[in-house]
Design a protein around this motif. Structure first.
Motif, PDB file in Angstrom:
ATOM      1  N   SER A  72      24.842  41.922 -29.535  1.00  0.00           N
ATOM      2  CA  SER A  72      25.611  42.870 -28.746  1.00  0.00           C
ATOM      3  C   SER A  72      26.284  42.170 -27.550  1.00  0.00           C
ATOM      4  CB  SER A  72      24.704  43.992 -28.258  1.00  0.00           C
ATOM      5  OG  SER A  72      25.431  44.926 -27.503  1.00  0.00           O
ATOM      6  N   ARG A  73      25.559  41.301 -26.881  1.00  0.00           N
ATOM      7  CA  ARG A  73      26.135  40.551 -25.750  1.00  0.00           C
ATOM      8  C   ARG A  73      27.262  39.635 -26.212  1.00  0.00           C
ATOM      9  NH1 ARG A  73      20.673  40.255 -24.126  1.00  0.00           N
ATOM     10  NH2 ARG A  73      20.478  38.241 -25.155  1.00  0.00           N
ATOM     11  N   ALA A  74      27.040  38.954 -27.333  1.00  0.00           N
ATOM     12  CA  ALA A  74      28.065  38.048 -27.860  1.00  0.00           C
ATOM     13  C   ALA A  74      29.319  38.827 -28.248  1.00  0.00           C
ATOM     14  CB  ALA A  74      27.513  37.276 -29.059  1.00  0.00           C
ATOM     15  N   LYS A  75      29.144  39.970 -28.880  1.00  0.00           N
ATOM     16  CA  LYS A  75      30.287  40.804 -29.272  1.00  0.00           C
ATOM     17  C   LYS A  75      31.029  41.313 -28.048  1.00  0.00           C
ATOM     18  CE  LYS A  75      32.206  44.123 -32.236  1.00  0.00           C
ATOM     19  NZ  LYS A  75      33.545  44.000 -31.725  1.00  0.00           N
ATOM     20  N   TYR A  76      30.290  41.757 -27.051  1.00  0.00           N
ATOM     21  CA  TYR A  76      30.910  42.259 -25.821  1.00  0.00           C
ATOM     22  C   TYR A  76      31.725  41.153 -25.147  1.00  0.00           C
ATOM     23  CZ  TYR A  76      31.508  44.005 -21.102  1.00  0.00           C
ATOM     24  OH  TYR A  76      32.052  44.390 -19.906  1.00  0.00           O
ATOM     25  N   ASP A  77      31.138  39.969 -25.027  1.00  0.00           N
ATOM     26  CA  ASP A  77      31.843  38.854 -24.384  1.00  0.00           C
ATOM     27  C   ASP A  77      33.123  38.498 -25.135  1.00  0.00           C
ATOM     28  OD1 ASP A  77      29.892  38.748 -22.440  1.00  0.00           O
ATOM     29  OD2 ASP A  77      28.820  37.052 -23.341  1.00  0.00           O
ATOM     30  N   LEU A  78      33.075  38.569 -26.442  1.00  0.00           N
ATOM     31  CA  LEU A  78      34.261  38.297 -27.254  1.00  0.00           C
ATOM     32  C   LEU A  78      35.302  39.406 -27.080  1.00  0.00           C
ATOM     33  CD1 LEU A  78      35.386  36.283 -29.340  1.00  0.00           C
ATOM     34  CD2 LEU A  78      34.253  37.613 -31.113  1.00  0.00           C
ATOM     35  N   ASP A  79      34.839  40.644 -27.056  1.00  0.00           N
ATOM     36  CA  ASP A  79      35.749  41.793 -26.950  1.00  0.00           C
ATOM     37  C   ASP A  79      36.450  41.901 -25.605  1.00  0.00           C
ATOM     38  OD1 ASP A  79      35.218  42.568 -29.540  1.00  0.00           O
ATOM     39  OD2 ASP A  79      33.839  44.174 -28.979  1.00  0.00           O
ATOM     40  N   VAL A  80      35.811  41.466 -24.531  1.00  0.00           N
ATOM     41  CA  VAL A  80      36.412  41.625 -23.205  1.00  0.00           C
ATOM     42  C   VAL A  80      37.230  40.409 -22.757  1.00  0.00           C
ATOM     43  CG1 VAL A  80      34.685  43.292 -22.437  1.00  0.00           C
ATOM     44  CG2 VAL A  80      34.361  40.862 -21.914  1.00  0.00           C
ATOM     45  N   HIS A  81      37.288  39.395 -23.586  1.00  0.00           N
ATOM     46  CA  HIS A  81      38.108  38.233 -23.231  1.00  0.00           C
ATOM     47  C   HIS A  81      39.575  38.676 -23.194  1.00  0.00           C
ATOM     48  CE1 HIS A  81      40.188  34.391 -23.547  1.00  0.00           C
ATOM     49  NE2 HIS A  81      39.054  33.826 -23.121  1.00  0.00           N
ATOM     50  N   PRO A  82      40.333  38.228 -22.203  1.00  0.00           N
ATOM     51  CA  PRO A  82      41.734  38.669 -22.066  1.00  0.00           C
ATOM     52  C   PRO A  82      42.596  38.433 -23.313  1.00  0.00           C
ATOM     53  CG  PRO A  82      41.042  37.536 -20.086  1.00  0.00           C
ATOM     54  CD  PRO A  82      39.918  37.387 -21.061  1.00  0.00           C
ATOM     55  N   LEU A  83      42.370  37.340 -24.030  1.00  0.00           N
ATOM     56  CA  LEU A  83      43.155  37.098 -25.242  1.00  0.00           C
ATOM     57  C   LEU A  83      42.823  38.117 -26.331  1.00  0.00           C
ATOM     58  CD1 LEU A  83      43.247  33.197 -25.629  1.00  0.00           C
ATOM     59  CD2 LEU A  83      45.181  34.740 -25.211  1.00  0.00           C
ATOM     60  N   THR A  84      41.565  38.507 -26.424  1.00  0.00           N
ATOM     61  CA  THR A  84      41.178  39.515 -27.408  1.00  0.00           C
ATOM     62  C   THR A  84      41.809  40.857 -27.066  1.00  0.00           C
ATOM     63  OG1 THR A  84      39.061  38.397 -27.775  1.00  0.00           O
ATOM     64  CG2 THR A  84      39.231  40.672 -28.532  1.00  0.00           C
ATOM     65  N   ILE A  85      41.768  41.208 -25.805  1.00  0.00           N
ATOM     66  CA  ILE A  85      42.361  42.480 -25.372  1.00  0.00           C
ATOM     67  C   ILE A  85      43.861  42.487 -25.656  1.00  0.00           C
ATOM     68  CG2 ILE A  85      42.887  43.899 -23.346  1.00  0.00           C
ATOM     69  CD1 ILE A  85      40.109  42.969 -22.241  1.00  0.00           C
ATOM     70  N   GLU A  86      44.536  41.400 -25.315  1.00  0.00           N
ATOM     71  CA  GLU A  86      45.976  41.307 -25.542  1.00  0.00           C
ATOM     72  C   GLU A  86      46.297  41.322 -27.041  1.00  0.00           C
ATOM     73  OE1 GLU A  86      49.736  38.554 -24.061  1.00  0.00           O
ATOM     74  OE2 GLU A  86      47.714  37.988 -23.473  1.00  0.00           O
ATOM     75  N   TYR A  87      45.479  40.620 -27.830  1.00  0.00           N
ATOM     76  CA  TYR A  87      45.681  40.599 -29.279  1.00  0.00           C
ATOM     77  C   TYR A  87      45.515  41.999 -29.871  1.00  0.00           C
ATOM     78  CZ  TYR A  87      45.064  39.540 -34.212  1.00  0.00           C
ATOM     79  OH  TYR A  87      45.193  39.532 -35.580  1.00  0.00           O
ATOM     80  N   ASN A  88      44.466  42.691 -29.467  1.00  0.00           N
ATOM     81  CA  ASN A  88      44.224  44.041 -29.994  1.00  0.00           C
ATOM     82  C   ASN A  88      45.361  44.995 -29.637  1.00  0.00           C
ATOM     83  OD1 ASN A  88      41.834  43.404 -31.301  1.00  0.00           O
ATOM     84  ND2 ASN A  88      40.565  43.911 -29.546  1.00  0.00           N
ATOM     85  N   GLN A  89      45.922  44.848 -28.445  1.00  0.00           N
ATOM     86  CA  GLN A  89      47.054  45.683 -28.042  1.00  0.00           C
ATOM     87  C   GLN A  89      48.284  45.364 -28.902  1.00  0.00           C
ATOM     88  OE1 GLN A  89      47.178  48.311 -26.043  1.00  0.00           O
ATOM     89  NE2 GLN A  89      49.323  48.561 -26.570  1.00  0.00           N
TER      90      GLN A  89
END
Length: 117
Positions: A72-89
């Motif tokens: 869960s921590r690893a997934k959260y850290d991956l999900d909140v990274h700015p590149l992940t957020i920008e990619y998902n958008q």
């Protein structure tokens, strides 16, 4: 008429590939692939998944709980990274364009039992 439809399909495909949304997504994919922090987060997430799978078979309840927390921590850290957020958008924007194309091109065929061109 069949050749016209195929040609229009190729033109649409070319326009999608040339679109800002598509190009932005490809640029972000490249950045993610080459970013050492993202690669480390991804590896940590994969390792946590593999560890949980391993623990699920023979581990104690406490070990399983800790493995789930680590995942869960690893997934959260991956999900909140700015590149992940920008990619998902960017992916959301591209999917919206695909949905609009699908709606405009195929909506009138939804109620038909067969498609006739």
């Amino acid at each position: 008429m069949k050749n016209d439809v195929i040609e229009l399909t190729y033109q649409l495909s070319d326009q999608i590939i040339a679109s800002e949304s598509y190009q932005r997504l490809k640029t972000l994919e490249s950045k993610i692939t080459n970013d050492p922090i993202m690669l480390a987060l991804e590896q940590r997430f994969i390792a946590a998944q593999e560890h949980l799978i391993e623990i699920e078979e023979s581990g104690t309840d406490e070990q399983k709980s800790e493995a789930r927390k680590a995942l869960s921590r690893a997934k959260y850290d991956l999900d909140v990274h700015p590149l992940t957020i920008e990619y998902n958008q960017a992916l959301k924007e591209l999917n919206a364009m695909y949905s609009e194309i699908n709606q405009k091109l195929f909506n009138k065929f939804k109620k038909q039992k067969s498609c006739k061109l």
